[in-house]
Design a protein around this motif. Structure first.
Motif, PDB file in Angstrom:
ATOM      1  N   ARG A 164      20.541-106.878 -35.060  1.00  0.00           N
ATOM      2  CA  ARG A 164      21.598-107.071 -36.047  1.00  0.00           C
ATOM      3  C   ARG A 164      21.258-106.410 -37.383  1.00  0.00           C
ATOM      4  NH1 ARG A 164      23.406-113.138 -37.270  1.00  0.00           N
ATOM      5  NH2 ARG A 164      24.094-112.927 -35.113  1.00  0.00           N
ATOM      6  N   GLN A 165      20.018-106.502 -37.793  1.00  0.00           N
ATOM      7  CA  GLN A 165      19.653-106.032 -39.130  1.00  0.00           C
ATOM      8  C   GLN A 165      19.466-104.519 -39.166  1.00  0.00           C
ATOM      9  OE1 GLN A 165      15.089-106.768 -39.829  1.00  0.00           O
ATOM     10  NE2 GLN A 165      15.872-108.463 -38.591  1.00  0.00           N
ATOM     11  N   PRO A 166      19.707-103.883 -40.331  1.00  0.00           N
ATOM     12  CA  PRO A 166      19.377-102.464 -40.482  1.00  0.00           C
ATOM     13  C   PRO A 166      17.885-102.240 -40.227  1.00  0.00           C
ATOM     14  CG  PRO A 166      20.709-103.254 -42.325  1.00  0.00           C
ATOM     15  CD  PRO A 166      20.277-104.459 -41.556  1.00  0.00           C
ATOM     16  N   ILE A 167      17.568-101.097 -39.656  1.00  0.00           N
ATOM     17  CA  ILE A 167      16.180-100.800 -39.322  1.00  0.00           C
ATOM     18  C   ILE A 167      15.403-100.415 -40.592  1.00  0.00           C
ATOM     19  CG2 ILE A 167      14.658 -99.300 -37.969  1.00  0.00           C
ATOM     20  CD1 ILE A 167      16.342-101.325 -36.370  1.00  0.00           C
ATOM     21  N   LEU A 168      14.195-100.944 -40.728  1.00  0.00           N
ATOM     22  CA  LEU A 168      13.327-100.584 -41.857  1.00  0.00           C
ATOM     23  C   LEU A 168      12.702 -99.222 -41.549  1.00  0.00           C
ATOM     24  CD1 LEU A 168      12.249-102.121 -44.538  1.00  0.00           C
ATOM     25  CD2 LEU A 168      10.102-102.191 -43.269  1.00  0.00           C
ATOM     26  N   THR A 169      13.437 -98.174 -41.859  1.00  0.00           N
ATOM     27  CA  THR A 169      13.038 -96.811 -41.505  1.00  0.00           C
ATOM     28  C   THR A 169      12.020 -96.284 -42.515  1.00  0.00           C
ATOM     29  OG1 THR A 169      15.223 -96.327 -42.467  1.00  0.00           O
ATOM     30  CG2 THR A 169      14.955 -95.976 -40.114  1.00  0.00           C
ATOM     31  N   GLN A 170      10.757 -96.397 -42.142  1.00  0.00           N
ATOM     32  CA  GLN A 170       9.660 -95.959 -43.007  1.00  0.00           C
ATOM     33  C   GLN A 170       9.394 -94.471 -42.798  1.00  0.00           C
ATOM     34  OE1 GLN A 170       6.590 -99.520 -42.863  1.00  0.00           O
ATOM     35  NE2 GLN A 170       7.856 -99.488 -41.034  1.00  0.00           N
ATOM     36  N   TYR A 171       8.827 -93.832 -43.791  1.00  0.00           N
ATOM     37  CA  TYR A 171       8.581 -92.395 -43.738  1.00  0.00           C
ATOM     38  C   TYR A 171       7.398 -92.044 -44.632  1.00  0.00           C
ATOM     39  CZ  TYR A 171      11.384 -92.913 -47.988  1.00  0.00           C
ATOM     40  OH  TYR A 171      11.870 -93.330 -49.195  1.00  0.00           O
ATOM     41  N   CYS A 172       6.907 -90.816 -44.482  1.00  0.00           N
ATOM     42  CA  CYS A 172       5.846 -90.302 -45.367  1.00  0.00           C
ATOM     43  C   CYS A 172       6.101 -88.822 -45.584  1.00  0.00           C
ATOM     44  CB  CYS A 172       4.463 -90.536 -44.758  1.00  0.00           C
ATOM     45  SG  CYS A 172       4.147 -89.568 -43.269  1.00  0.00           S
ATOM     46  N   ASP A 173       5.307 -88.195 -46.445  1.00  0.00           N
ATOM     47  CA  ASP A 173       5.573 -86.782 -46.734  1.00  0.00           C
ATOM     48  C   ASP A 173       5.176 -85.875 -45.566  1.00  0.00           C
ATOM     49  OD1 ASP A 173       2.807 -86.759 -46.981  1.00  0.00           O
ATOM     50  OD2 ASP A 173       2.788 -85.788 -48.939  1.00  0.00           O
ATOM     51  N   GLY A 174       4.246 -86.308 -44.713  1.00  0.00           N
ATOM     52  CA  GLY A 174       3.830 -85.490 -43.588  1.00  0.00           C
ATOM     53  C   GLY A 174       2.879 -84.374 -43.959  1.00  0.00           C
ATOM     54  N   LYS A 175       2.494 -84.318 -45.219  1.00  0.00           N
ATOM     55  CA  LYS A 175       1.557 -83.290 -45.690  1.00  0.00           C
ATOM     56  C   LYS A 175       0.240 -83.942 -46.081  1.00  0.00           C
ATOM     57  CE  LYS A 175       0.768 -80.519 -49.821  1.00  0.00           C
ATOM     58  NZ  LYS A 175       1.288 -80.219 -51.165  1.00  0.00           N
ATOM     59  N   ARG A 176       0.283 -84.801 -47.102  1.00  0.00           N
ATOM     60  CA  ARG A 176      -0.930 -85.500 -47.536  1.00  0.00           C
ATOM     61  C   ARG A 176      -1.177 -86.747 -46.706  1.00  0.00           C
ATOM     62  NH1 ARG A 176       1.163 -85.409 -53.615  1.00  0.00           N
ATOM     63  NH2 ARG A 176       3.021 -85.802 -52.371  1.00  0.00           N
ATOM     64  N   VAL A 177      -0.103 -87.300 -46.153  1.00  0.00           N
ATOM     65  CA  VAL A 177      -0.181 -88.523 -45.365  1.00  0.00           C
ATOM     66  C   VAL A 177       0.520 -88.281 -44.035  1.00  0.00           C
ATOM     67  CG1 VAL A 177       0.446 -90.959 -45.238  1.00  0.00           C
ATOM     68  CG2 VAL A 177      -0.161 -89.948 -47.454  1.00  0.00           C
ATOM     69  N   SER A 178      -0.145 -88.607 -42.923  1.00  0.00           N
ATOM     70  CA  SER A 178       0.505 -88.536 -41.617  1.00  0.00           C
ATOM     71  C   SER A 178       0.937 -89.938 -41.207  1.00  0.00           C
ATOM     72  CB  SER A 178      -0.437 -87.946 -40.564  1.00  0.00           C
ATOM     73  OG  SER A 178      -1.587 -88.764 -40.412  1.00  0.00           O
ATOM     74  N   CYS A 179       2.035 -90.047 -40.453  1.00  0.00           N
ATOM     75  CA  CYS A 179       2.591 -91.360 -40.120  1.00  0.00           C
ATOM     76  C   CYS A 179       3.262 -91.298 -38.759  1.00  0.00           C
ATOM     77  CB  CYS A 179       3.563 -91.821 -41.200  1.00  0.00           C
ATOM     78  SG  CYS A 179       4.760 -90.544 -41.714  1.00  0.00           S
ATOM     79  N   PRO A 180       2.491 -91.442 -37.684  1.00  0.00           N
ATOM     80  CA  PRO A 180       3.086 -91.445 -36.334  1.00  0.00           C
ATOM     81  C   PRO A 180       4.175 -92.513 -36.225  1.00  0.00           C
ATOM     82  CG  PRO A 180       0.689 -91.347 -36.219  1.00  0.00           C
ATOM     83  CD  PRO A 180       1.034 -91.602 -37.660  1.00  0.00           C
ATOM     84  N   ASN A 181       5.287 -92.161 -35.560  1.00  0.00           N
ATOM     85  CA  ASN A 181       6.436 -93.038 -35.335  1.00  0.00           C
ATOM     86  C   ASN A 181       7.286 -93.258 -36.589  1.00  0.00           C
ATOM     87  OD1 ASN A 181       5.604 -93.426 -32.620  1.00  0.00           O
ATOM     88  ND2 ASN A 181       4.181 -95.017 -33.307  1.00  0.00           N
ATOM     89  N   TRP A 182       6.927 -92.606 -37.687  1.00  0.00           N
ATOM     90  CA  TRP A 182       7.762 -92.601 -38.876  1.00  0.00           C
ATOM     91  C   TRP A 182       8.286 -91.184 -39.079  1.00  0.00           C
ATOM     92  CZ3 TRP A 182       4.608 -95.361 -43.318  1.00  0.00           C
ATOM     93  CH2 TRP A 182       4.296 -96.675 -42.919  1.00  0.00           C
ATOM     94  N   MET A 183       9.252 -91.042 -39.945  1.00  0.00           N
ATOM     95  CA  MET A 183       9.756 -89.711 -40.246  1.00  0.00           C
ATOM     96  C   MET A 183       8.851 -89.000 -41.242  1.00  0.00           C
ATOM     97  SD  MET A 183      13.568 -88.388 -41.335  1.00  0.00           S
ATOM     98  CE  MET A 183      13.718 -89.419 -42.779  1.00  0.00           C
ATOM     99  N   SER A 184       8.554 -87.746 -40.948  1.00  0.00           N
ATOM    100  CA  SER A 184       7.861 -86.864 -41.892  1.00  0.00           C
ATOM    101  C   SER A 184       8.915 -86.163 -42.744  1.00  0.00           C
ATOM    102  CB  SER A 184       7.013 -85.835 -41.135  1.00  0.00           C
ATOM    103  OG  SER A 184       6.747 -84.711 -41.950  1.00  0.00           O
TER     104      SER A 184
END
Length: 418
Positions: free
Chosen positions: A272-292
């Protein structure tokens, strides 16, 4: 107008600056305010002197910028020019804004709200470096869906676009940080202008804005911070939420997209709730399963659509949803465009709202509300769209309807206080 400064003879790129000066008391435009423009690298040299018109706006100022390629790839020099604006108007305290960003091929929109002489307030706004260029704390990971079985965790029964976001300008535990009450769309435009570059492909901009809105609406829907005993909706810390910067400029391309899709968010089946769509810059920080963020720009350049970019990072079961209610709006969009020949109560309401707005923004020709959408109504709509940065079609689509309602509500509420 042209701000005569260049980076080198082989980098002819430029962007534009539009400054809007309003009264902080009632949001009315200030005619005849002066805006002095200097480069941050040489603050003592005034490059341009501008003056606002009857709707509080300066002419577009052409500003030399670094090459556009700098903003399309990581590991490049700073891709934007940084300006210092000094704003003065009779009867108001002066205001200095340091760090206004101008990107190539974009219009930077800088809002300046002046307070009456004698007001006690900080008359210096300092805009820090963009998050993709400066150094900021990485996001602390969280579950993308908050468990609904926790007592008090989820208190709203449906997703509602809030009228206002209460932004805590610091970490959650910093009791000295101020709280700001920010209209929802203004908040999203500020965050997007702080988190991504407006020069990116449109699909990358849309996907990032959707992620920002869904994350924000998750905080609203779950009342995440209020359930921890705090009196705010979200923070400005990148370690916990998004980067929101008090007083910063936004960009026209981002503003237009937000106005078109601000009632949307990201969902998964049976959640029901909006998804907590986390992300990172993908350059200085990598974040598998998040958006770069940089990765999304690359996918946009490759022709990926917004939903394809989002599913590339968050999975194939992600989809775009629409909120059931928008708070603070007198009546909802009729779900079809209003144009010449349209008639009925919605046209009557539109004309009544434009009539009230034209009393403040006098370049909008006043209307006689008849309930029939004639050429005079189309002309008033085009004038409104011109002032507020919307495509000048003379047609009231979703974005124009809600922008008119938003401005009307603001004007009538401030009128009640005067």
């Amino acid at each position: 107008m042209s701000l005569l400064r260049s980076f080198s003879s082989d980098t002819p790129d430029s962007g534009f600056l539009l400054t809007t000066v309003l009264s902080a008391q009632n949001n009315y435009p200030i005619d005849g305010a002066s805006v002095s423009v200097a480069d941050e690298s040489d603050p003592d040299t005034i490059l341009e002197e501008l003056s606002t018109n009857s709707v509080g706006q300066t002419p577009d100022l052409s500003v030399a910028t670094p090459p556009i390629d700098y903003s399309l790839k990581p590991d490049e020099p700073r891709p934007y020019s940084a300006l210092i604006l000094t704003i003065n108007a009779p009867g108001f305290e002066p205001l200095t804004i340091r760090g206004t960003e101008v990107l190539p091929d974009q219009t930077a929109i800088q809002m300046a709200r002046l307070r009456p002489i004698g007001s006690s307030f900080n008359n210096l706004i300092e805009i820090p470096e963009h998050t993709l260029y400066g150094t900021y704390p990485p996001k602390n990971p969280e579950a993308e869906v908050k468990p609904s079985y926790e007592s008090g965790e989820v208190v709203l029964s449906r997703v509602v676009i809030p009228e206002t976001i209460v932004v805590h300008d610091g970490t959650p535990s910093d009791r000295t940080a101020p709280d700001y009450y920010v209209p929802y769309r203004d908040y999203i435009k500020n965050v997007a202008s702080s988190e991504i570059y407006a020069t990116w492909p449109e699909s990358a901009l849309v996907s990032n804005i959707l992620a920002i809105m869904s994350f924000t609406l998750n905080r609203v829907y779950t009342e995440w911070y209020r359930n921890q005993g705090y009196d705010f909706t979200i923070t400005s810390s990148t370690a916990y939420d998004h980067k929101w910067i008090y007083g910063r400029n936004i960009f026209d391309s981002i503003s237009i997209i937000v106005d078109e899709i601000f009632d949307q968010y990201l969902s998964r089946p049976d959640v029901r709730q909006p998804i907590l769509t986390q992300y990172c810059d993908g350059k200085r920080v990598s974040c598998p399963n998040w958006m770069s963020q940089w990765g999304s720009a690359s996918l946009g350049e490759q022709g990926y659509s917004p939903i394809e970019i989002l599913r590339y990072y968050y999975g194939d079961d992600l989809y775009i949803n629409t909120a059931q209610q928008i708070a603070g709006i007198p009546a909802s969009w009729p779900r079809y465009d209003l144009t010449v020949g349209s008639s009925g109560p919605k046209v009557q309401q539109l004309q009544e709202q434009l009539l009230e707005i034209s009393k403040v923004y006098t370049t909008i020709p006043p209307l006689t509300p008849t309930g029939y959408y004639d050429e005079a109504t189309a002309e008033a709509v085009r004038a409104f769209q011109n002032i507020f940065g919307l495509p000048q079609t003379g047609v009231v689509d979703f974005a124009t309807w809600y922008k008119i309602s938003y401005i009307y509500v603001g004007i009538t509420r401030m009128g009640e206080l005067n």
